[in-house]
Design an enzyme around this catalytic site. Sequence first.
Site, PDB file in Angstrom:
ATOM      1  N   GLU A  76       0.809  -1.206   0.000  1.00  0.00           N
ATOM      2  CA  GLU A  76       0.000   0.000   0.000  1.00  0.00           C
ATOM      3  C   GLU A  76       0.857   1.277   0.000  1.00  0.00           C
ATOM      4  OE1 GLU A  76      -3.024   0.469  -0.437  1.00  0.00           O
ATOM      5  OE2 GLU A  76      -3.384   2.518   0.257  1.00  0.00           O
ATOM      6  N   ASP A  77       1.870   1.290   0.822  1.00  0.00           N
ATOM      7  CA  ASP A  77       2.576   2.554   1.064  1.00  0.00           C
ATOM      8  C   ASP A  77       3.987   2.638   0.500  1.00  0.00           C
ATOM      9  OD1 ASP A  77       0.401   3.457   2.443  1.00  0.00           O
ATOM     10  OD2 ASP A  77       1.156   2.855   4.409  1.00  0.00           O
TER      11      ASP A  77
END
Length: 706
Positions: A76-77
């Site tokens: 996700e990051d």
Amino acid sequence: MLDASDLLNLVKNYNPKANEALILGAYDYACAMHEGQTRRSGEPYFSHPVAVAAILIEQRLDDATIITALLHDTIEDTKGTYGEIAARFTPRIAELVDGVTKLTNLELSNRESKQAENFRKLFMAMSKDMRVILVKLADRLHNMRTIRHSPHEQQVKKAHETMDIYAPLAGRMGMNWMREELEDIAFRVLNPEARDSIIRRFLTLQKATGDVVSKITYDIETVMEKYCIEGEVFGRAKKPFSIWRKMQEKKLAFSRLSDIYGFRVITRSEGDCYNVLGAIHQCWYAVPGRFKDYISQPKSNGYRSIHTTVSGRDGKRVEIQIRTRQMHDVAESGVAAHWSYRDGIRAGNPFAVDPAKWLTNLTERFETAGYHDEFLEHVKLEMYSDKVFCFTPKGDVVKLPKGATPLDFAYSIHTRIGYSCAGAKVDGLRVPLWTRLKNGQSVEIITAEGQTPQAAWIDVAVTGRAKAAIRRSLREEDRGHYIKLGQELARVAFAHVGKKATSKALDTVARIMGLKNGDEVLARIGSAEVSARGVISILYPELGGRDAAGVEAHRAVIGLTPGATTYRAQCCQAVPGERIVGIAYPGLGPMVHAIDCPTLADLDDEPDRWIDLHWTEGRHAPVHNVTINVTLSNDNGVLGRICTLIGEQNANISDLHFIDRKPDFYRLLIDVDVRDAKHLHAVMMAVEADSDVATMERYRALERRP
Ligand code: MN
């Protein structure tokens, strides 16, 4: 922040056989990926995945869960990818991390609390492996523990989500400690005054009555000694939030709440549980209706315990739970107990419920009913695997069968939205209506006034509800169009014989034909089930068929013996302005053909019969019937629009025949009355310009059409 070796040691404490290399690899990989990122608190971002892993280590969970926790934010990051994780670790771990990422993405938009139950179902439906939910819950717990660093608005939003979704989910997983902690933090954010006042009342109570918990603990221990039963007694004041909830539910003031303390007896054997129960009931009065035996009737999440409430010291109510150590482990960690390790082996807790069995068990009871209260609130994952859950722009959850399209989504919200559906956006992007929706997508239906259902939609929709609604409206729409079309056809045909298609005339026809009313007659004319001429011959038998022949006016063409009658060949339907030729027929006048008529090929070797003809200005009939062959997309409204277009060119439609009707297109022959080639050209241009006209040509047949 735990360093790699501390973390590994914690794991090895309960699982000496843990895969060291893989865990250290995950630690280093996540550390490198999150390099340079910081949290709101100013700490390095990597401290977060480590803390999440630590929460799960406390639960003594397996390697895959711990590694997933370390990696849970990399897809996700960071620039980490599914493929890379699958290659560096295992495909299974990549799947788990991907599962957590999907849940994280869901979290992004705001949800209304009334949708919480659906949302929890969605969570479960999306998580093929329950460890995904365990990591997600630990992630949320750590974020809640550190929520004070977020802006207030964010805190409130997260706290609502936690109350509505995550805390109940933790409860459903059987992780009561986590449920309580999540609720407590969220309560502190959402209602700090209420929480403070409950804590203050506890302090006041304590001043007045002394340390009630240790007194009652002592009482229970004494009873157990008397009966020679071994075990440990734990007591505690209940969490402010559960007291608050009880006050709300029972509408009781704090002072009137009886069970603000909870006691737990952990015994060495199942038999001792019943011994403790017997001893306690002999010493104190049992409060009626409060005794529950979850040992002989375990809860579906594996929970076992004996619950009882007695009237203890000074008549104060005391709630007691009695269970063995193993039962206690399951009660605290719930389904997670299945994956937990002790001394390097799966804990082998006989009460730990296999998640698969847990689910099967749930459905069985779910289906046999009778257990409504408890089991209705539980959900079987597989029960939802044939469903997709999507969101409206407002965040409501819509449940659809797998394979459903935006059209089904539109109809499931409201048939009106289905009817006027003009397009759809999925996660903000325009998509075709036949797109298959996926779990968690947010769907926006674009509606347009005047939009009507199209026949092709029947194949696009999956749900019975949408299909039925589309069919119904198509029938109604069709009928409306046919009546309109029938009106126009009847008007022209009646005018042709000097009559008017009055409603009285049509009703008469309806009676003769055994139809309900004049509209029914018009609908049949419009749908070409009966011809307008047929209707006229019913009403006026003497007029029937008068204009059926190709008789044309005298001397419309020159090059003929004066007075000779010409016939217009129906194969090519020549109109003034076109080059023509006459073909002589003995005993009959010449037949007028267009020079490019295919039938002329057969007459090539009979040059004697060819007569040179051309049109004379102003001396031919005012209108000439021409047939055009049109293929239209089968959308509602197209047919009506074509008729209007033709009318706008001041041409009349005199008849209409469907030759082919497929779900996606019509082929039909339209008979139009035109003045000349120029007029015909204008009509054809107008029709052809319509975007729903696939092909259009003049009808040139060797024979008159059927
Ligand atoms: Mn996270």
